[in-house]
Design a protein around this motif. Structure first.
Motif, short mmCIF file in Angstrom:
data_model
loop_
_atom_site.label_atom_id
_atom_site.label_comp_id
_atom_site.label_asym_id
_atom_site.label_seq_id
_atom_site.Cartn_x
_atom_site.Cartn_y
_atom_site.Cartn_z
N LEU A 17 88.64 34.14 20.79
CA LEU A 17 87.93 33.03 20.17
C LEU A 17 86.85 32.47 21.10
O LEU A 17 85.78 32.06 20.65
CB LEU A 17 88.90 31.93 19.76
N ASP A 18 87.10 32.50 22.40
CA ASP A 18 86.14 31.96 23.36
C ASP A 18 84.93 32.87 23.56
O ASP A 18 84.02 32.53 24.31
CB ASP A 18 86.82 31.69 24.70
N ARG A 19 84.89 34.00 22.88
CA ARG A 19 83.78 34.94 23.01
C ARG A 19 82.95 35.07 21.74
O ARG A 19 82.04 35.91 21.67
CB ARG A 19 84.30 36.32 23.39
N LEU A 20 83.26 34.27 20.73
CA LEU A 20 82.56 34.37 19.44
C LEU A 20 81.44 33.35 19.34
O LEU A 20 81.60 32.20 19.72
CB LEU A 20 83.53 34.13 18.29
N LEU A 21 80.32 33.81 18.81
CA LEU A 21 79.21 32.93 18.45
C LEU A 21 78.94 33.13 16.97
O LEU A 21 78.79 34.26 16.51
CB LEU A 21 77.95 33.26 19.25
N LEU A 22 78.91 32.04 16.23
CA LEU A 22 78.65 32.12 14.79
C LEU A 22 77.18 31.80 14.53
O LEU A 22 76.59 30.96 15.20
CB LEU A 22 79.54 31.12 14.05
N SER A 23 76.63 32.48 13.54
CA SER A 23 75.24 32.22 13.18
C SER A 23 75.04 32.55 11.71
O SER A 23 75.94 33.02 11.03
CB SER A 23 74.29 33.08 14.03
N GLN A 24 73.84 32.28 11.24
CA GLN A 24 73.47 32.63 9.88
C GLN A 24 71.99 32.90 9.84
O GLN A 24 71.26 32.59 10.79
CB GLN A 24 73.84 31.50 8.91
N ALA A 41 72.78 24.20 7.01
CA ALA A 41 74.03 23.57 7.45
C ALA A 41 75.28 24.35 7.04
O ALA A 41 76.38 23.94 7.36
CB ALA A 41 74.10 22.15 6.91
N TYR A 42 75.13 25.46 6.38
CA TYR A 42 76.27 26.20 5.81
C TYR A 42 77.38 26.45 6.83
O TYR A 42 78.55 26.20 6.57
CB TYR A 42 75.81 27.52 5.21
N VAL A 43 77.04 26.96 8.00
CA VAL A 43 78.06 27.35 8.98
C VAL A 43 78.87 26.14 9.43
O VAL A 43 80.09 26.21 9.52
CB VAL A 43 77.44 28.09 10.19
N VAL A 44 78.21 25.03 9.71
CA VAL A 44 78.91 23.86 10.25
C VAL A 44 79.51 22.96 9.17
O VAL A 44 80.20 21.99 9.48
CB VAL A 44 78.03 23.03 11.20
N THR A 45 79.26 23.27 7.91
CA THR A 45 79.84 22.48 6.82
C THR A 45 80.79 23.36 6.02
O THR A 45 82.00 23.37 6.26
CB THR A 45 78.76 21.86 5.92
N THR A 46 80.27 24.11 5.11
CA THR A 46 81.09 24.91 4.18
C THR A 46 81.96 25.93 4.91
O THR A 46 83.17 26.04 4.65
CB THR A 46 80.18 25.64 3.16
N ASP A 62 86.00 23.28 17.73
CA ASP A 62 85.25 22.78 18.88
C ASP A 62 84.85 23.95 19.78
O ASP A 62 83.73 24.00 20.29
CB ASP A 62 86.08 21.76 19.65
N GLN A 63 85.76 24.88 19.94
CA GLN A 63 85.46 26.08 20.75
C GLN A 63 84.30 26.86 20.13
O GLN A 63 83.36 27.24 20.82
CB GLN A 63 86.70 26.98 20.84
N LEU A 64 84.36 27.07 18.82
CA LEU A 64 83.35 27.87 18.13
C LEU A 64 82.00 27.18 18.02
O LEU A 64 80.96 27.82 18.16
CB LEU A 64 83.84 28.23 16.72
N PHE A 65 82.01 25.87 17.76
CA PHE A 65 80.77 25.17 17.44
C PHE A 65 80.17 24.39 18.60
O PHE A 65 79.01 24.00 18.53
CB PHE A 65 80.97 24.24 16.25
N VAL A 66 80.96 24.16 19.66
CA VAL A 66 80.45 23.37 20.79
C VAL A 66 80.53 24.16 22.10
O VAL A 66 79.51 24.41 22.74
CB VAL A 66 81.22 22.03 20.93
N GLU A 67 81.74 24.54 22.48
CA GLU A 67 81.94 25.15 23.79
C GLU A 67 81.27 26.52 23.94
O GLU A 67 80.59 26.78 24.94
CB GLU A 67 83.42 25.23 24.12
#
Length: 76
Positions: A17-24, A41-46, A62-67
């Motif tokens: 989990l600490d190695r994943l970056l989400l994008s769109q 805003a799709y990734v951080v909302t829906t 928090d790990q995925l979206f901040v750290e």
């Protein structure tokens, strides 16, 4: 989306989990929320809500979206 959730769950279960970056990608007018698309805003909302529904904890989000983005952007 189901497949993406499954991939993220399996990677989290394996300890990555600490190695994943989400994008769109929002590259067409039809992708804009104004024109009926999912919008920026799709990734951080829906998608975040779907992760919660799958049992991901707030600390996971928090790990995925901040750290993870912070580490990537600062070179840590």
């Amino acid at each position: 989306t189901r497949c993406r959730l499954d991939w993220i769950r399996s990677l989290a279960d394996e300890g990555f989990l600490d190695r994943l970056l989400l994008s769109q990608d929002v590259c067409l007018r039809s992708n804009y929320a104004t024109f009926g698309g999912s919008g920026y805003a799709y990734v951080v909302t829906t998608f975040a809500d779907r992760l919660r529904a799958e049992g991901f904890e707030e600390s996971d989000l928090d790990q995925l979206f901040v750290e993870n983005p912070r580490r990537m952007l600062t070179g840590d």
